[in-house]
Motif scaffolding. Structure first.
Motif, mmCIF file in Angstrom:
data_model
loop_
_atom_site.group_PDB
_atom_site.id
_atom_site.type_symbol
_atom_site.label_atom_id
_atom_site.label_comp_id
_atom_site.label_asym_id
_atom_site.label_seq_id
_atom_site.Cartn_x
_atom_site.Cartn_y
_atom_site.Cartn_z
ATOM 1 N N PHE A 41 -2.848 -15.515 35.076
ATOM 2 C CA PHE A 41 -3.180 -14.378 34.217
ATOM 3 C C PHE A 41 -3.271 -13.139 35.107
ATOM 4 N N GLY A 42 -2.955 -11.962 34.539
ATOM 5 C CA GLY A 42 -3.240 -10.719 35.266
ATOM 6 C C GLY A 42 -2.056 -10.112 35.981
ATOM 7 N N CYS A 43 -2.366 -9.455 37.077
ATOM 8 C CA CYS A 43 -1.426 -8.542 37.736
ATOM 9 C C CYS A 43 -0.511 -9.249 38.734
ATOM 10 N N ASN A 93 -2.084 -11.312 41.418
ATOM 11 C CA ASN A 93 -2.385 -12.683 41.017
ATOM 12 C C ASN A 93 -1.126 -13.552 40.995
ATOM 13 N N THR A 130 -7.098 -16.500 37.383
ATOM 14 C CA THR A 130 -7.626 -15.675 36.289
ATOM 15 C C THR A 130 -7.754 -14.193 36.619
ATOM 16 N N CYS A 131 -7.896 -13.407 35.562
ATOM 17 C CA CYS A 131 -8.044 -11.954 35.651
ATOM 18 C C CYS A 131 -9.312 -11.535 34.924
ATOM 19 N N SER A 132 -10.060 -10.609 35.508
ATOM 20 C CA SER A 132 -11.288 -10.179 34.836
ATOM 21 C C SER A 132 -11.321 -8.673 34.641
ATOM 22 N N ILE A 133 -10.162 -8.041 34.665
ATOM 23 C CA ILE A 133 -10.112 -6.585 34.622
ATOM 24 C C ILE A 133 -10.715 -6.037 33.328
ATOM 25 N N CYS A 173 -10.049 -13.830 39.905
ATOM 26 C CA CYS A 173 -11.099 -12.826 39.733
ATOM 27 C C CYS A 173 -12.260 -13.298 38.861
ATOM 28 N N VAL A 219 -12.601 -4.486 40.245
ATOM 29 C CA VAL A 219 -11.819 -5.015 41.375
ATOM 30 C C VAL A 219 -12.570 -5.003 42.715
ATOM 31 N N ARG A 253 -12.451 -8.566 44.395
ATOM 32 C CA ARG A 253 -11.523 -8.718 45.518
ATOM 33 C C ARG A 253 -12.053 -8.099 46.811
ATOM 34 N N GLN A 273 -3.984 -3.221 45.793
ATOM 35 C CA GLN A 273 -4.682 -2.522 44.704
ATOM 36 C C GLN A 273 -4.497 -1.025 44.850
#
Ligand code: 5AD
Ligand code: SF4
Length: 520
Positions: A32-34, A37, A69-72, A102, A185, A189, A220
């Motif tokens: 998931f995410g950018c 990731n 995973t992504c938590s943005i 994340c 982030v 990160r 980033q």
């Protein structure tokens, strides 16, 4: 920022160490995410394969099921827990679940409470230790965590399984020191750590030797790159040096922060066409008041000055952006300034998000009441901007009809008998070709947001030359939609019009969105 969500297939790549017949070690990894990731998943897969694990296509086939995973935004994090809940029953079949990335770093041990069937939780700085963590699970430990923030582990995973056959990701800087008021982030990160320029250049050279022609430098905030080695290159110097690596056709980079974006970067791009015609420069808001509250560190005018520098590049450069609507306290007047900014810049693509409060962040700490823009208003603002952006893109893309673009071929769609690829400015181009597709070796993964192709048909042209993914071709543009072009592969025919013949502002395109095959 593409793609949002993808999973690993076997893709015909063999594990470095064969799994034994008695203990087949298999893994399924979903991302998931950018792009950070996506690339981390390549490193995780490479590390696991070097330790005897084989990737499989489905969760049902896998012994180890991993979610990177992504938590943005809250929605992104929630999606992971929904996905985990859906497959809880598989735990009874002896499968092991792990949460990486994340959400893992942000939630830590709390994940075990929320999803008790999870046994492994690891953040990105701990991926090199994954085999060791998994060995602990195999030895009977019910739950293990890797939540180190030690930076040195981050880059130097020994093995990377490359997902894309022609484009490779290369991390140049990890983490972020900016602490924008909304952003999680720096907490997931960690702080900024740049990688030594010699290590970056050596990786790029080895990728070229393996046959890659396009690299994408990742971070980033790539512009705040500071070479820790005695060479002390800044980002513009590193970019220029990467562009000089023999055999490379395209160099991209993402993401830029306006605060650190220097005219030197534009000069480096202007001097070498290998450095792609695209800058992703998130503006977030067009209102000084909101930018100040977001702690972005630049004003509207300062941002527009950078845009003027980019527009002054001898080659037209496409500019894409990220925008947040509904940041706490955003008034109608603030919002209108953001909309005006879109018109002033004429972005070739924009990712627009509704503000979502995140833990640990400054704006998150303002409390639930501070998230004062009702969701319906956020949605309305998002839709207004998306509609305007589509109109602008359609208008600007029309200027490309009749011109020629160099396209890197990425996929073939037998049903449409159409190829798809991207231009240097990251525009999606669907096109027909007089050359036939090869019988085998076409990508089997769905890419460019289009359905996975069925097995290819026999070549139309019989024996002789074929067109293959990874090739660079000249495509004459016949039609333009807001998100993609349709054209014809010239294959040596017709005039080859270059960028110099394009009018100002003709350098817009689809941006890095998941493109749709909207035109045939
Ligand atoms: N809410 C909404 N969007 C966010 N982004 C980052 N944090 C948030 C948040 N809390 C967006 C920004 C960033 C992109 C990757 O995600 O636009 O550039
Ligand atoms: Fe990427 Fe940021 Fe999402 Fe983490 S939180 S996956 S770094 S976009």
């Amino acid at each position: 920022m593409l793609p949002r969500h993808r999973s690993w297939g076997t893709g015909g790549i063999l594990s470095t160490v064969a799994a034994t017949a008695e203990t087949p070690k298999t893994f399924y990894l979903e991302t998931f995410g950018c792009q950070m990731n996506v690339h981390d998943s390549e490193r995780v897969a490479g590390t696991l394969m070097a330790h005897g694990y084989t990737p499989v296509e489905t969760m049902q086939e896998a012994g180890l099921i991993l979610f990177n995973t992504c938590s943005i935004r809250d929605k992104a994090a929630q999606k992971v827990f929904d996905r985990l809940a859906n497959f809880k029953a598989l735990k009874k079949q002896g499968k092991t679940f792990g949460v990486l990335g994340c959400v893992a770093q942000q939630e830590g041990d709390a994940i075990f409470k929320r999803a008790p069937h999870v046994s492994l939780v690891a953040g990105s700085a701990s991926y090199a230790r994954l085999p060791e963590l998994i060995a602990q699970l195999e030895a009977g430990e019910p739950r293990v965590t890797g939540l180190s923030e030690a930076p040195e582990a981050a880059f130097e995973t020994e093995f990377t399984r490359r997902d894309h056959p022609y484009r490779a990701y290369v991390t140049i800087i990890e983490g972020c020191d900016k602490h924008c008021a909304y952003c999680v982030v720096p907490y997931t990160r960690g702080g900024e750590r740049s990688r030594a320029s010699a290590s970056v250049l050596a990786e790029v050279a080895s990728l070229v030797a393996m046959g890659y022609t396009e690299v994408q430098l990742l971070g980033q905030n790539v512009n705040s790159y500071r070479d820790p080695s005695p060479a002390q290159l800044n980002f513009a110097e590193l970019l220029a040096a990467v562009g000089e690596v023999r055999g490379l056709k395209r160099v991209r980079y993402t993401t830029s922060h306006p605060r650190d974006f220097t005219p030197e970067i534009v000069r480096a791009m202007g001097a070498n066409p290998v450095l792609c015609d695209h800058v992703h420069l998130p503006v977030q808001s067009g209102s000084d008041r909101v930018l100040e509250r977001m702690r972005r560190g630049y004003s509207r005018d300062q941002y527009l000055k950078i845009i003027a520098d980019i527009h002054a590049c001898p080659r037209p450069l496409a500019i894409t952006t990220d925008i947040i609507v509904g940041f706490p306290g955003e008034t109608d007047a603030d919002f209108e300034q953001t909309a005006e900014m879109m018109h002033a810049v004429r972005y070739s693509g924009a990712f627009i998000f509704k503000y979502s409060p995140r833990p640990h962040t400054e704006a998150g700490a303002w409390g639930a009441g501070a998230d004062d823009i009702p969701d319906a208003v956020k949605t309305e603002r998002l839709m207004i901007l998306q509609r305007r952006q589509q109109e602008l893109q359609l208008e600007d893309n029309q200027a490309w009809v009749g011109r020629t673009l160099e396209v890197m071929v990425e996929a073939y769609h037998p049903k449409l008998d159409q190829w798809a690829g991207r231009s240097s400015s990251n525009r999606v181009v669907n096109f027909s070709s007089p050359l036939p597709a090869p019988v085998a070796a076409l990508p089997t993964l769905a890419i460019l947001g289009q359905p996975a192709p069925a097995p290819p048909p026999l070549p139309r042209g019989g024996l002789g030359r074929v067109l293959e993914p990874g090739a660079y071709v000249q495509v004459h543009i016949d039609k333009a939609g807001p998100n993609s072009f349709v054209g014809q592969h010239l294959d040596g025919r017709g005039p080859q019009l270059g960028w110099a013949e394009l009018p100002a502002y003709a350098h817009s395109g689809s941006g890095p969105h998941s493109p749709k095959p909207e035109l045939r």
